[in-house]
Design an enzyme around this catalytic site. Structure first.
Site, PDB file in Angstrom:
ATOM      1  N   SER A  70       0.824  -1.211   0.000  1.00 47.00           N
ATOM      2  CA  SER A  70       0.000   0.000   0.000  1.00 47.00           C
ATOM      3  C   SER A  70       0.859   1.261   0.000  1.00 47.00           C
ATOM      4  CB  SER A  70      -0.916   0.021   1.222  1.00 47.00           C
ATOM      5  OG  SER A  70      -1.677  -1.156   1.285  1.00 47.00           O
TER       6      SER A  70
HETATM    7  N1  SAH Z   1      -1.037  -4.872   3.913  1.00 41.60           N
HETATM    8  C1  SAH Z   1      -0.336  -5.180   2.692  1.00 41.60           C
HETATM    9  C2  SAH Z   1      -1.157  -4.820   1.468  1.00 41.60           C
HETATM   10  C3  SAH Z   1      -1.127  -5.962   0.513  1.00 41.60           C
HETATM   11  S1  SAH Z   1      -2.337  -5.923  -0.768  1.00 41.60           S
HETATM   12  C4  SAH Z   1       1.037  -4.499   2.670  1.00 41.60           C
HETATM   13  O1  SAH Z   1       1.308  -3.641   3.524  1.00 41.60           O
HETATM   14  O2  SAH Z   1       1.859  -4.847   1.823  1.00 41.60           O
HETATM   15  C5  SAH Z   1      -3.633  -6.884  -0.045  1.00 41.60           C
HETATM   16  C6  SAH Z   1      -3.342  -8.323   0.283  1.00 41.60           C
HETATM   17  O3  SAH Z   1      -4.570  -8.921   0.719  1.00 41.60           O
HETATM   18  C7  SAH Z   1      -2.849  -9.177  -0.875  1.00 41.60           C
HETATM   19  O4  SAH Z   1      -1.624  -9.745  -0.549  1.00 41.60           O
HETATM   20  C8  SAH Z   1      -3.931 -10.249  -1.032  1.00 41.60           C
HETATM   21  O5  SAH Z   1      -3.434 -11.516  -1.388  1.00 41.60           O
HETATM   22  C9  SAH Z   1      -4.557 -10.272   0.346  1.00 41.60           C
HETATM   23  N2  SAH Z   1      -5.927 -10.787   0.423  1.00 41.60           N
HETATM   24  C10 SAH Z   1      -6.962 -10.565  -0.423  1.00 41.60           C
HETATM   25  N3  SAH Z   1      -8.060 -11.204   0.015  1.00 41.60           N
HETATM   26  C11 SAH Z   1      -7.722 -11.840   1.168  1.00 41.60           C
HETATM   27  C12 SAH Z   1      -8.429 -12.690   2.085  1.00 41.60           C
HETATM   28  N4  SAH Z   1      -9.697 -13.016   1.905  1.00 41.60           N
HETATM   29  N5  SAH Z   1      -7.750 -13.153   3.164  1.00 41.60           N
HETATM   30  C13 SAH Z   1      -6.445 -12.859   3.357  1.00 41.60           C
HETATM   31  N6  SAH Z   1      -5.728 -12.070   2.530  1.00 41.60           N
HETATM   32  C14 SAH Z   1      -6.361 -11.576   1.440  1.00 41.60           C
END
Ligand code: SAH
Length: 219
Positions: A70
């Site tokens: 993010s």
């Molecule tokens: N907090 C992260 C943002 C990553 S993008 C950072 O700081 O880098 C969002 C993430 O959510 C992705 O890696 C995706 O695989 C995950 N995601 C999407 N749906 C999900 C679910 N139902 N349960 C767990 N993770 C999920």
């Protein structure tokens, strides 16, 4: 790129991180705990080597598997939004991704429980937590929409992928606890903070955002 090369071009320096902090301050992030956490967390270690030189720009960056780390401003905004309501003992995150948001949370909460559906991303994030000595982060490879019932209730829940938040997740909030999530409606995402009160839930809209989608199941 190895660490000393980055240092050579100033990418890991305190000064580079301070510039990011100044930018976030100018954009309205005022909570010193959040700014300190950003200043103390080496974001270049949360992206691939090819992108390390862009790690202190205020932008989202790809982390593989179609996912993104993010934007620092959004990480700061979400962290600021959960601070203040009550002391952060336990925080749950849905979507570990690179682990950056979890690393920031680990500096403002006692314990962070983070869930990720893509095993490969979670493995890299775990290595980062280990090498940074962030021992108050607990990880789980699962569909995070079910939350983490055995650890509930949580003082805060942070959802870092856009979609519809199931009620079962709100049920895992402590009283006065807050859940922050990009809620998707008709293709538009809004960052919404939901606070659990004695009698129900209060909602506050924090503006438009863009996150990768919340998906079901594990990979
Ligand atoms: N907090 C992260 C943002 C990553 S993008 C950072 O700081 O880098 C969002 C993430 O959510 C992705 O890696 C995706 O695989 C995950 N995601 C999407 N749906 C999900 C679910 N139902 N349960 C767990 N993770 C999920």
């Amino acid at each position: 790129m190895v660490e000393h090369q980055l240092q050579g071009i100033g990418m890991t320096s305190e000064k580079t991180r301070q510039r990011l902090v100044q930018r976030l301050r100018a954009k309205g992030i005022g909570d010193e705990r959040v700014l300190e956490a950003i200043a103390g967390t080496p974001r270049h270690l949360f992206v691939g080597e090819a992108l390390a030189s862009r790690a202190y720009e205020d932008s989202a960056l790809p982390i593989g598997r179609g996912q993104t780390i993010s934007q620092p401003y959004v990480v700061a905004l979400m962290t600021q939004a959960i601070l203040g309501a009550r002391p952060l003992g336990k925080v749950l995150e849905i979507g570990t991704g690179s682990g950056y948001q979890a690393a920031i949370l680990a500096r403002v909460a006692d314990r962070v429980f983070t869930t990720e559906r893509i095993g490969e991303l979670l493995r890299s994030a775990r290595q980062r937590f280990h090498s940074l000595g962030l021992h108050n982060i607990y990880t789980r490879h699962c569909d995070g929409l079910g939350g983490w019932p055995t650890q509930a209730p949580f003082d805060a829940i942070v959802v870092t992928a856009g979609g519809v938040v199931p009620e079962s997740l709100l049920d895992q909030l402590a009283e006065d606890g807050v859940l922050i999530a990009p809620e998707q409606n008709n293709g538009v995402q809004r960052l919404v903070r939901t606070t659990r009160t004695r009698t129900g839930f209060d909602r506050a809209d924090l503006g438009a955002v863009i996150f990768v989608p919340l998906l079901e199941g594990v990979e």
